[in-house]
Design a protein around this motif. Structure first.
Motif, PDB file in Angstrom:
ATOM      1  N   VAL A  70       0.841  -1.203   0.000  1.00 55.27           N
ATOM      2  CA  VAL A  70       0.000   0.000   0.000  1.00 55.27           C
ATOM      3  C   VAL A  70       0.873   1.248   0.000  1.00 55.27           C
ATOM      4  O   VAL A  70       0.627   2.190  -0.764  1.00 55.27           O
ATOM      5  N   TRP A  71       1.888   1.259   0.848  1.00 58.88           N
ATOM      6  CA  TRP A  71       2.794   2.413   0.904  1.00 58.88           C
ATOM      7  C   TRP A  71       3.487   2.636  -0.440  1.00 58.88           C
ATOM      8  O   TRP A  71       3.634   3.775  -0.882  1.00 58.88           O
ATOM      9  N   ALA A  72       3.942   1.560  -1.070  1.00 59.24           N
ATOM     10  CA  ALA A  72       4.648   1.697  -2.357  1.00 59.24           C
ATOM     11  C   ALA A  72       3.738   2.338  -3.397  1.00 59.24           C
ATOM     12  O   ALA A  72       4.157   3.244  -4.126  1.00 59.24           O
ATOM     13  N   GLU A  73       2.501   1.895  -3.455  1.00 56.25           N
ATOM     14  CA  GLU A  73       1.558   2.457  -4.425  1.00 56.25           C
ATOM     15  C   GLU A  73       1.259   3.922  -4.104  1.00 56.25           C
ATOM     16  O   GLU A  73       1.288   4.775  -4.985  1.00 56.25           O
ATOM     17  N   ASP A  74       0.961   4.206  -2.836  1.00 56.40           N
ATOM     18  CA  ASP A  74       0.623   5.575  -2.438  1.00 56.40           C
ATOM     19  C   ASP A  74       1.789   6.533  -2.641  1.00 56.40           C
ATOM     20  O   ASP A  74       1.599   7.661  -3.118  1.00 56.40           O
ATOM     21  N   GLN A  75       2.993   6.116  -2.270  1.00 59.76           N
ATOM     22  CA  GLN A  75       4.155   7.000  -2.400  1.00 59.76           C
ATOM     23  C   GLN A  75       4.524   7.239  -3.856  1.00 59.76           C
ATOM     24  O   GLN A  75       4.913   8.354  -4.210  1.00 59.76           O
ATOM     25  N   ALA A  76       4.407   6.222  -4.697  1.00 63.09           N
ATOM     26  CA  ALA A  76       4.713   6.402  -6.122  1.00 63.09           C
ATOM     27  C   ALA A  76       3.799   7.473  -6.707  1.00 63.09           C
ATOM     28  O   ALA A  76       4.252   8.378  -7.428  1.00 63.09           O
ATOM     29  N   GLU A  77       2.523   7.403  -6.366  1.00 59.00           N
ATOM     30  CA  GLU A  77       1.559   8.388  -6.862  1.00 59.00           C
ATOM     31  C   GLU A  77       1.843   9.775  -6.288  1.00 59.00           C
ATOM     32  O   GLU A  77       1.853  10.767  -7.011  1.00 59.00           O
ATOM     33  N   ALA A  78       2.087   9.843  -4.993  1.00 57.64           N
ATOM     34  CA  ALA A  78       2.349  11.134  -4.339  1.00 57.64           C
ATOM     35  C   ALA A  78       3.611  11.794  -4.891  1.00 57.64           C
ATOM     36  O   ALA A  78       3.628  13.005  -5.136  1.00 57.64           O
ATOM     37  N   LEU A  79       4.658  11.006  -5.095  1.00 60.67           N
ATOM     38  CA  LEU A  79       5.910  11.576  -5.586  1.00 60.67           C
ATOM     39  C   LEU A  79       5.789  12.051  -7.026  1.00 60.67           C
ATOM     40  O   LEU A  79       6.381  13.073  -7.390  1.00 60.67           O
ATOM     41  N   GLU A  80       5.033  11.330  -7.850  1.00 61.38           N
ATOM     42  CA  GLU A  80       4.837  11.786  -9.233  1.00 61.38           C
ATOM     43  C   GLU A  80       4.208  13.174  -9.249  1.00 61.38           C
ATOM     44  O   GLU A  80       4.611  14.037 -10.019  1.00 61.38           O
ATOM     45  N   GLY A  81       3.236  13.394  -8.378  1.00 61.49           N
ATOM     46  CA  GLY A  81       2.623  14.718  -8.271  1.00 61.49           C
ATOM     47  C   GLY A  81       3.593  15.750  -7.729  1.00 61.49           C
ATOM     48  O   GLY A  81       3.626  16.889  -8.179  1.00 61.49           O
ATOM     49  N   LEU A  82       4.398  15.339  -6.766  1.00 56.73           N
ATOM     50  CA  LEU A  82       5.370  16.236  -6.148  1.00 56.73           C
ATOM     51  C   LEU A  82       6.418  16.710  -7.151  1.00 56.73           C
ATOM     52  O   LEU A  82       6.802  17.879  -7.146  1.00 56.73           O
ATOM     53  N   TRP A  83       6.882  15.805  -8.025  1.00 59.34           N
ATOM     54  CA  TRP A  83       7.935  16.160  -8.978  1.00 59.34           C
ATOM     55  C   TRP A  83       7.465  17.213  -9.970  1.00 59.34           C
ATOM     56  O   TRP A  83       8.268  17.839 -10.639  1.00 59.34           O
ATOM     57  N   GLU A  84       6.155  17.435 -10.066  1.00 59.32           N
ATOM     58  CA  GLU A  84       5.660  18.503 -10.936  1.00 59.32           C
ATOM     59  C   GLU A  84       5.967  19.884 -10.349  1.00 59.32           C
ATOM     60  O   GLU A  84       6.022  20.860 -11.079  1.00 59.32           O
ATOM     61  N   PHE A  85       6.166  19.935  -9.016  1.00 60.89           N
ATOM     62  CA  PHE A  85       6.370  21.215  -8.338  1.00 60.89           C
ATOM     63  C   PHE A  85       7.744  21.355  -7.696  1.00 60.89           C
ATOM     64  O   PHE A  85       8.205  22.455  -7.474  1.00 60.89           O
TER      65      PHE A  85
END
Length: 177
Positions: A70-85
């Motif tokens: 669950v953490w791997a999936e959630d963090q991958a998604e969160a970081l992809e959004g973060l790298w935009e900013f």
């Protein structure tokens, strides 16, 4: 048994019941093979809390809040959004590099494996990201070496709490909530 795991035994005796995992199923779910030292750590200690602060994630953890998948999936998604900013850490600029979480803290810091193309899992190193911030640290050690070295004071992080590790160590295996 790794040297780091032997060091952990001196810090906290291993629980009496080892955790069994179908690592093939776990790794298929993640899409990567995991480091042998992590598998051994989970077999012996399972998902766990160290010094009331650091939580080692476990695939299929009885406490669903600390499930590696669950953490791997959630963090991958969160970081992809973060790298935009935010700018990625330099270690992640190599094409195909990524991070996979293996631990977190009660403050929200996240500890990751740095996964690079062509690098065997047993050679992955550790990245630490501050909670709600852009600071990252890189440590050229395995996850079990990081945990043992942080607990015995050999390794110092500028991101993790200054109250970690405690003078008297505490270990708790995570159970169902």
């Amino acid at each position: 048994m790794t040297n780091a795991l032997t060091r952990l035994f001196k810090i906290a005796p291993a629980p009496s019941e080892p955790r069994q995992k179908d690592w093939g199923e776990v790794e298929r779910g993640l899409g990567v093979e995991l480091p042998a030292d992590y598998k051994e750590l989970i077999h012996v200690y399972g998902g766990s809390n160290w010094d009331g602060y650091l939580y080692v994630l476990e695939p299929g953890c009885p406490n669903r809040h600390y499930d590696l998948i669950v953490w791997a999936e959630d963090q991958a998604e969160a970081l992809e959004g973060l790298w935009e900013f935010e700018k990625k850490p330099a270690e992640l600029e190599v094409e195909g590099s990524r991070v996979i979480p293996w631990a977190t803290t009660d403050n929200g810091e996240c500890l990751y494996w740095l996964v690079r193309p062509g690098l065997e899992p047993d050679r992955w190193t550790v990245m630490v990201n501050e909670a709600r911030g852009a600071r990252w640290e890189h440590f050229s050690v395995s996850c079990t070496q990081f945990l043992a070295s942080a607990l015995d004071g050999e390794l110092q992080s500028n991101i993790l709490s200054s109250l970690f590790p405690r003078a008297t160590h505490q270990f708790r295996q995570l159970g169902a909530v």
